[in-house]
Design a protein around this motif. Structure first.
Motif, mmCIF file in Angstrom:
data_model
loop_
_atom_site.group_PDB
_atom_site.id
_atom_site.type_symbol
_atom_site.label_atom_id
_atom_site.label_comp_id
_atom_site.label_asym_id
_atom_site.label_seq_id
_atom_site.Cartn_x
_atom_site.Cartn_y
_atom_site.Cartn_z
ATOM 1 N N THR A 15 -4.319 -10.919 15.921
ATOM 2 C CA THR A 15 -4.474 -10.633 17.108
ATOM 3 C C THR A 15 -5.880 -11.319 17.819
ATOM 4 N N ASP A 16 -7.039 -10.983 16.843
ATOM 5 C CA ASP A 16 -8.344 -11.649 17.099
ATOM 6 C C ASP A 16 -8.859 -11.956 15.682
ATOM 7 N N PRO A 17 -8.671 -13.117 15.142
ATOM 8 C CA PRO A 17 -9.200 -13.553 13.856
ATOM 9 C C PRO A 17 -10.724 -13.444 13.703
ATOM 10 N N GLY A 65 0.661 -4.383 9.376
ATOM 11 C CA GLY A 65 0.975 -5.753 9.877
ATOM 12 C C GLY A 65 1.419 -6.032 11.110
ATOM 13 N N HIS A 66 2.052 -5.140 11.717
ATOM 14 C CA HIS A 66 2.354 -5.254 13.208
ATOM 15 C C HIS A 66 1.082 -4.962 14.129
ATOM 16 N N ARG A 67 0.174 -4.193 13.559
ATOM 17 C CA ARG A 67 -0.992 -3.903 14.389
ATOM 18 C C ARG A 67 -2.025 -5.092 14.305
ATOM 19 N N VAL A 68 -2.149 -5.724 13.034
ATOM 20 C CA VAL A 68 -3.049 -6.759 12.818
ATOM 21 C C VAL A 68 -2.823 -8.318 13.373
ATOM 22 N N TYR A 69 -1.527 -8.415 13.425
ATOM 23 C CA TYR A 69 -1.078 -9.704 13.567
ATOM 24 C C TYR A 69 -0.363 -9.724 14.993
ATOM 25 N N ASP A 70 -0.252 -10.609 15.904
ATOM 26 C CA ASP A 70 0.333 -10.785 17.041
ATOM 27 C C ASP A 70 1.811 -11.326 16.644
#
Length: 195
Positions: free
Chosen positions: A6-8, A40-45
């Protein structure tokens, strides 16, 4: 890996807590599935690209793999990070595949991801892999740098071409989050279709 955080470039949410060496490394087990999917779903869009999310069956399928290279790093019972790897990439049975990795924002910047990458690659080498392949979404500069730090080099670029259809939403942001189809990695799904 092929995911878009979501914000690398975001700084770690917290600088307190144990470094990677003090966390407990465990093989991925049934008891970790919910936490891995949640992380995984929290960290990645997962709406950014069609293959940035995983289903329960896609993750759980690794538990039956003959040579799994899937690990979690635990802080007590909390999953600080995970990696999913498998032996065989596309039609190359001698290539390992680092498929998905994520680190809880509270543990970023402490070597958690590098430890997971090293463990995954070591397990794949033990299983007979002559190299390990991963893919990183172009805008995911943090993951690209992680891979470079851990001995990966860019070998090929692939562009995903998308053709919106008249009855379908035009962008990933218009798709509902819990889409009806399985959300698996495209190259992995393609490999399974030809087996």
């Amino acid at each position: 890996m092929a995911d878009t955080p979501t914000d690398p470039t975001a700084a770690p949410a917290s600088t307190s807590g144990p470094p990677a060496g003090e966390l407990t490394l465990c093989p991925l087990g049934f008891e970790h599935l919910a936490a891995v999917l949640d992380l995984g779903h929290r960290v990645y869009d997962t709406d950014a690209m069609p293959y940035t999310g995983w289903s329960l069956s896609a993750v759980a399928g690794h538990l039956d793999a003959p040579d799994p290279a899937c690990f979690v790093l635990l802080d007590g019972d909390r999953v600080a990070g995970f990696v999913l790897g498998s032996l065989s990439f596309e039609q190359r049975a001698d290539w390992g595949y680092l498929e998905w990795i994520a680190v809880d924002p509270d543990y970023q910047g402490r070597g958690v991801a590098s430890r997971l990458v090293r463990e995954c690659c070591a397990r794949l080498a033990e299983a007979g892999a002559v190299c390990v392949v991963t893919d990183v979404e172009r805008r995911n500069t943090a993951s690209a740098e992680l891979m470079r730090r851990n001995g990966f080099a860019e070998e090929a670029s692939v562009s995903l071409f998308v053709r919106p259809l008249a009855d379908a939403p035009a962008t990933g942001t218009d798709r509902p989050r819990g889409g009806s189809g399985p959300r698996r990695h495209l190259t992995r799904a393609a490999a399974e279709r030809v087996r």
